[in-house]
Design a protein around this motif. Structure first.
Motif, short mmCIF file in Angstrom:
data_model
loop_
_atom_site.label_atom_id
_atom_site.label_comp_id
_atom_site.label_asym_id
_atom_site.label_seq_id
_atom_site.Cartn_x
_atom_site.Cartn_y
_atom_site.Cartn_z
N THR A 376 0.84 -1.19 0.00
CA THR A 376 0.00 0.00 0.00
C THR A 376 0.87 1.24 0.00
O THR A 376 1.71 1.41 0.89
N ALA A 377 0.71 2.06 -1.02
CA ALA A 377 1.45 3.33 -1.09
C ALA A 377 0.60 4.42 -0.47
O ALA A 377 -0.60 4.53 -0.76
N ILE A 378 1.20 5.22 0.41
CA ILE A 378 0.49 6.40 0.92
C ILE A 378 1.19 7.64 0.38
O ILE A 378 2.40 7.65 0.19
N THR A 379 0.39 8.66 0.10
CA THR A 379 0.98 9.85 -0.50
C THR A 379 0.21 11.10 -0.12
O THR A 379 -0.88 11.03 0.44
N HIS A 380 0.76 12.23 -0.44
CA HIS A 380 0.45 13.52 0.16
C HIS A 380 -0.26 14.47 -0.79
O HIS A 380 -0.42 14.20 -1.98
N SER A 388 8.85 16.77 4.77
CA SER A 388 7.78 16.18 5.60
C SER A 388 7.97 14.68 5.78
O SER A 388 7.04 13.98 6.20
N LEU A 389 9.15 14.19 5.44
CA LEU A 389 9.40 12.75 5.48
C LEU A 389 9.12 12.16 6.86
O LEU A 389 8.54 11.08 6.97
N GLY A 390 9.53 12.86 7.92
CA GLY A 390 9.39 12.31 9.27
C GLY A 390 7.95 11.98 9.61
O GLY A 390 7.64 10.87 10.07
N ASP A 391 7.04 12.91 9.37
CA ASP A 391 5.63 12.69 9.69
C ASP A 391 5.05 11.55 8.87
O ASP A 391 4.32 10.70 9.38
N TRP A 392 5.36 11.56 7.57
CA TRP A 392 4.82 10.50 6.70
C TRP A 392 5.44 9.15 7.02
O TRP A 392 4.77 8.12 6.95
N SER A 393 6.71 9.17 7.39
CA SER A 393 7.36 7.92 7.78
C SER A 393 6.71 7.37 9.05
O SER A 393 6.51 6.15 9.18
N ASP A 394 6.38 8.25 10.00
CA ASP A 394 5.72 7.80 11.22
C ASP A 394 4.38 7.14 10.92
O ASP A 394 4.04 6.10 11.50
N SER A 395 3.62 7.75 10.02
CA SER A 395 2.33 7.16 9.65
C SER A 395 2.52 5.78 9.03
O SER A 395 1.80 4.83 9.35
N ALA A 396 3.53 5.69 8.14
CA ALA A 396 3.78 4.42 7.46
C ALA A 396 4.26 3.36 8.44
O ALA A 396 3.82 2.19 8.39
N TYR A 421 5.24 7.43 -0.79
CA TYR A 421 5.58 7.91 -2.13
C TYR A 421 5.77 9.43 -2.08
O TYR A 421 4.79 10.19 -2.03
N LEU A 422 7.03 9.86 -2.06
CA LEU A 422 7.35 11.29 -1.99
C LEU A 422 8.15 11.71 -3.23
O LEU A 422 8.99 12.59 -3.16
N ASN A 462 -2.38 -1.21 -3.44
CA ASN A 462 -3.35 -0.24 -2.93
C ASN A 462 -2.72 1.14 -2.82
O ASN A 462 -1.49 1.27 -2.77
N VAL A 463 -3.55 2.15 -2.76
CA VAL A 463 -3.07 3.52 -2.55
C VAL A 463 -3.95 4.19 -1.50
O VAL A 463 -5.18 4.10 -1.57
N GLY A 464 -3.32 4.85 -0.55
CA GLY A 464 -4.02 5.71 0.40
C GLY A 464 -3.50 7.13 0.20
O GLY A 464 -2.31 7.38 0.36
N ALA A 465 -4.39 8.04 -0.17
CA ALA A 465 -3.92 9.37 -0.58
C ALA A 465 -4.65 10.48 0.15
O ALA A 465 -5.83 10.32 0.51
N HIS A 466 -3.97 11.57 0.32
CA HIS A 466 -4.51 12.72 1.04
C HIS A 466 -4.58 13.94 0.11
O HIS A 466 -3.67 14.18 -0.67
N SER A 467 -5.68 14.68 0.19
CA SER A 467 -5.81 15.99 -0.46
C SER A 467 -5.57 15.91 -1.97
O SER A 467 -6.23 15.14 -2.65
N LEU A 468 -4.57 16.69 -2.49
CA LEU A 468 -4.33 16.65 -3.93
C LEU A 468 -3.78 15.28 -4.35
O LEU A 468 -3.83 14.92 -5.53
N GLY A 469 -3.25 14.53 -3.39
CA GLY A 469 -2.82 13.17 -3.69
C GLY A 469 -3.98 12.30 -4.14
O GLY A 469 -3.80 11.35 -4.90
#
Lengths: 627, 210
Positions: A376-380, A388-396, A421-422, A462-469
């Protein structure tokens, strides 16, 4: 006959015009010919290289790009022909007319001296003859002057298509500026309250499909070329590390297998990573590690030594700015086992490069991507990059750990991996209504996921995406039917009409599930869907999309059921931005409205939030189905 | 999450929030001083979190995030994040809500701030406990109790307070030679007791720094 001439003892005083040295004109002609030939040769070579580019890159919507230098080649030949015509005129003048004029001038000079000598020694009887000779001579001098002037005029007319100066003009005669000659594309935002500035999009971000055989040839060349040549070529092609990601995954896999067959493996390093003792992979690892590190379609375990070497190579670049260095250093502290050591839940570097605008980009993973049943890829959304790697890494990290633990606790054997995915440039508020950047990000994500699919054909993606992602994810799904199995959209900035139609079709066909959520406190996401936007569709309105909650409440199936917190803004993770901290308004004693302030705002992918926990529950169910 | 609601005028609120979110920059700091100060912060942080862990499980916890790699925060500050989970096969000794309430009461008595236990109408077995202890450099701790069919799981995730100083300078003090030439073969435990002496930095040959 003028009396003054006789009084001075000089009968003929007319000035002979100078004749240009024929050798000088001849040398100028030869230089023009050389310049014309050089221009043609250089332009032909540039055109040949551009054609070669067309063999390397396949760009949807820009199929004519490989031919865009043809017109310039024609222009260069026209230009060289003008130089050649000028040189011909110069040569003709230098070969025939100027020598003839020079001879006539010498003859006239001799006759002037003779007439004047006769004049000084002439008696009364000779005077009429001398005077007549002088008149003839002066007539010849006048004719000579006219001939010289005519010759110069004819030469000037022959050269009228060639002038000097420093202005550069295109074939249409208009001035050419540096911005017009930039090899990327300068695109103005067509919409957006703030989006009036140009957007520079690098070539790599415009690529939809693979590098193909020509790219493979380039990587093979890098595998054996002298180190100095590699450094020079890479310095001239800074987009290469980024563009490698567009190699067709099946081509990439075959390429790696071929290179590995010609290489000798070394002993694993102190962190268990493979090494190469000799052969092309050893050469690439030393001098061009990005050529393998960013190659989608190669197993992550095989890529990791190369991605880490690429990261170390980037960090050693003294030209990095402070922000670039700190972002890459933070990445290194997360993924490089030489810094993090063994133990703990290790993040794995999937790809890393510096974008055409100088921004470092990367993707990382938690879990074993090569053996996972579910990836599952998550993206912003906007205004997010490697900073913002730290926050996204924590979520992952939390997602991967919660999934692993909860699956194991219920006896499920499915293995999962979470990708951050950054790699894409989501822009800022000025781009939020445009679909160009999401479309470019989707092309790159399609390559990343396509690489996993190529390595593990049965893996669930799978993909989990936020906002414009979410806009980007819709573009991805629409353009690549069958690639993605499940999608979760958090606080969507909207999807465009064609993508919405594609989602509806794929959902109806049973090849895709889409889940979407929108927190009541999220007042930002709807702005992305305003009518002026290119992606105005709220995905919750698409038939078949399953809406899930984010306003706080019971989450069935998270462990044995758990409360999930209310998402308090548009933020993806925990936020202390002031505009997310306002938690309502009330009147004071004097009737003034004052805000009720929180200490922090819980985000969509914050492990405490209801939307996060719903995401975990859904991913668990999907993982069990994938097994 | 609302924790101690404050009512302020708009302008005062914005100004205060902006000033609160920025750590004070440190300027030029002697590397040894930076290391010493950071080690003291990290040790206090981990001791406080470790004490909470011990109330739940006196054994080796699985390491998610070891908690010694500094991260940037504020305008120029550093913080630590730590993640631990109980091992597979472990079981809670009490119902999750009772265990969380018991832990919350103990933390309240030990001086933890804003201790809250989230439940939902009594029908939820999973419980989340949230608290802080800024004196011990813990800006937030989240303890999640999740029972399972085969075993139960408790995760502890904590973030330290934001301390003044360059995270990048501190990282290079902790891992000499980083990032281009780090020491060979450094390692951190993948499982650790809460009361173990935490690692904090390495020497040039890769051994833990004393």
């Amino acid at each position: 006959m003028p009396a003054s001439h006789r009084a001075s003892g000089v009968l003929v005083t007319a000035h002979l015009p100078e004749v240009i040295d024929a050798a000088t004109v001849e040398a100028l002609a030869q230089r023009l010919i050389a310049v014309g030939n050089t221009a043609i040769a250089a332009m032909d070579e540039a055109r040949d290289r551009w054609w070669y580019l067309g063999e390397v890159f396949h760009v949807s919507g820009a199929e004519s790009a490989p031919y865009m230098l043809d017109h310039a080649v024609v222009d260069s030949r026209t230009w060289a022909l003008a130089l050649s015509a000028a040189a011909t005129s110069l040569m003709q003048t230098a070969s025939w007319e100027l020598p003839a004029l020079k001879t006539r001038r010498d003859e006239l000079a001799r006759r002037i001296a003779e007439v004047n000598t006769r004049h000084r020694g002439a008696g009364e009887d000779d005077a009429p003859d001398v005077a007549e000779a002088a008149e003839d001579l002066e007539s010849d001098i006048r004719r000579f002057r006219r001939d010289v002037e005519d010759t110069e005029e004819q030469l000037a007319q022959a050269l009228d298509r060639v002038t000097g100066g420093t202005d550069v003009r295109g074939a249409d005669g208009r001035d050419v500026s540096v911005s017009n000659t930039y090899w990327g594309a300068a695109v103005g935002s067509s919409a957006g309250m703030w989006g009036t500035g140009p957007t520079i999009v690098g070539l790599s971000d415009r690529l939809e499909r693979a590098l193909g055989d020509a790219a493979a040839a380039r990587i093979r060349w890098l595998a054996t070329a002298p180190a100095a040549d590699i450094r020079s070529w890479l310095a001239d092609h800074p987009d290469f590390a980024s563009a490698v990601g567009f190699v067709d995954p099946t081509v990439a896999a075959r390429l790696f297998e071929g290179l590995a067959a010609d290489s000798t493996a070394g002993a694993p390093d102190g962190y268990g990573l493979p090494t190469w003792a000799s052969g092309p992979l050893a050469h690439l690892l030393a001098f061009a590690p990005a050529a393998i590190g960013n190659l989608n379609g190669v197993r992550i375990a095989d890529r990791q030594p190369f991605t880490l070497a690429t990261l170390r190579q980037l960090l050693a670049d003294p030209s990095l700015g402070d922000e670039q260095y700190e972002q890459l250093l933070a990445l290194s502290a997360l993924v490089d086992p030489a810094l993090t050591g063994t133990g703990g839940q290790q993040a794995v570097l999937l790809s890393v490069f510096v974008d055409s605008d100088g921004s470092p980009r990367a993707s990382i993973a938690y879990g074993d991507v090569d053996t996972a049943d579910q990836i599952t890829a998550i993206t912003h959304g906007i205004a997010t990059d490697l900073g913002s790697l730290g926050d996204w890494s924590d979520s992952a990290s939390a997602l991967q750990n919660d999934l692993r633990t909860q699956l194991a606790a219920q006896g499920a054997s499915a293995q999962t991996a979470i990708i951050v995915y950054l790699e894409w440039d989501s822009g800022n508020a000025g781009n939020v209504w445009n679909v160009e950047r999401p479309a470019a990000g989707a092309e790159r994500l399609a390559q990343l996921l396509g690489g996993f699919r190529s390595s593990s054909p049965e893996v669930q993606l799978n993909v989990g995406a936020h906002s414009l992602g979410t806009t980007m994810t819709a573009e991805l799904v629409a353009a690549n039917p069958g690639l993605v199995d499940n999608v979760w959209l958090f606080g969507s900035a909207g999807v465009d009409e064609p993508a919405a139609a594609q989602l509806r079709e794929q959902i109806a066909a049973g090849t895709l599930t889409v889940h979407a959520t929108h927190a009541s406190d999220d007042w930002v996401a709807p702005i992305g869907r305003w009518p002026v936007s290119e992606h105005p569709v709220d995905p919750r309105t698409i038939p078949g999309v399953v809406e899930f909650p984010a306003d706080g409440g019971y989450v069935s199936g998270y462990g044995s059921g758990e409360y999930g917190e209310r998402v308090e803004g548009h933020n993806s993770q925990r936020s202390t931005e002031w505009y997310y901290l306002i938690d309502g308004w009330e009147s004071d004693l004097w009737g003034n409205l004052v805000p009720i302030m929180d200490d922090e705002s819980i985000g969509y992918l914050d492990p405490r939030s209801q939307s996060y926990k719903e995401f975990v529950v859904d991913l668990k169910a999907a993982a069990e189905a994938a097994r | 999450m609302r924790r101690g609601i404050r009512r302020l005028s708009v302008l005062a609120a914005m100004g205060l929030v902006l000033s609160l979110t920025a750590c004070q920059g440190g300027g030029s700091v002697d590397p040894q001083d930076l290391y010493d100060e950071a080690k003291a912060v990290n040790t206090t942080f981990k001791e406080a979190v470790g004490a909470v862990q011990l109330q739940v499980f006196d054994g080796e916890w699985t390491v998610e995030q070891y908690g010694d790699i500094p991260r940037g925060c504020g305008s120029e500050g550093y913080e630590f994040r730590l993640g631990r989970a109980t091992p597979d096969g472990w079981r809670l000794a009490a119902e999750p809500l009772d265990a969380a309430k018991s832990l919350g009461a103990w933390m309240d008595g030990e001086g933890w701030e804003d201790v809250s236990v989230k439940t939902f109408d009594g029908e939820i077995e999973d419980v989340t406990l949230v608290a802080a202890r800024t004196k011990a450099h813990v800006s937030e701790i989240v303890v999640d109790f999740t029972p399972g069919e085969l075993f139960d799981n408790v995760t502890v995730r904590a973030t330290s307070t934001c301390e003044p100083g360059s995270w990048a300078d501190l990282l290079q003090e902790l891992v000499p030679g980083a990032p281009s030439d780090p020491p060979p073969g450094i390692s951190r435990p993948s499982a650790e007791r809460p009361d173990a002496t935490p690692l904090f930095g390495f020497t040039a040959d890769g051994t833990p720094r004393g």
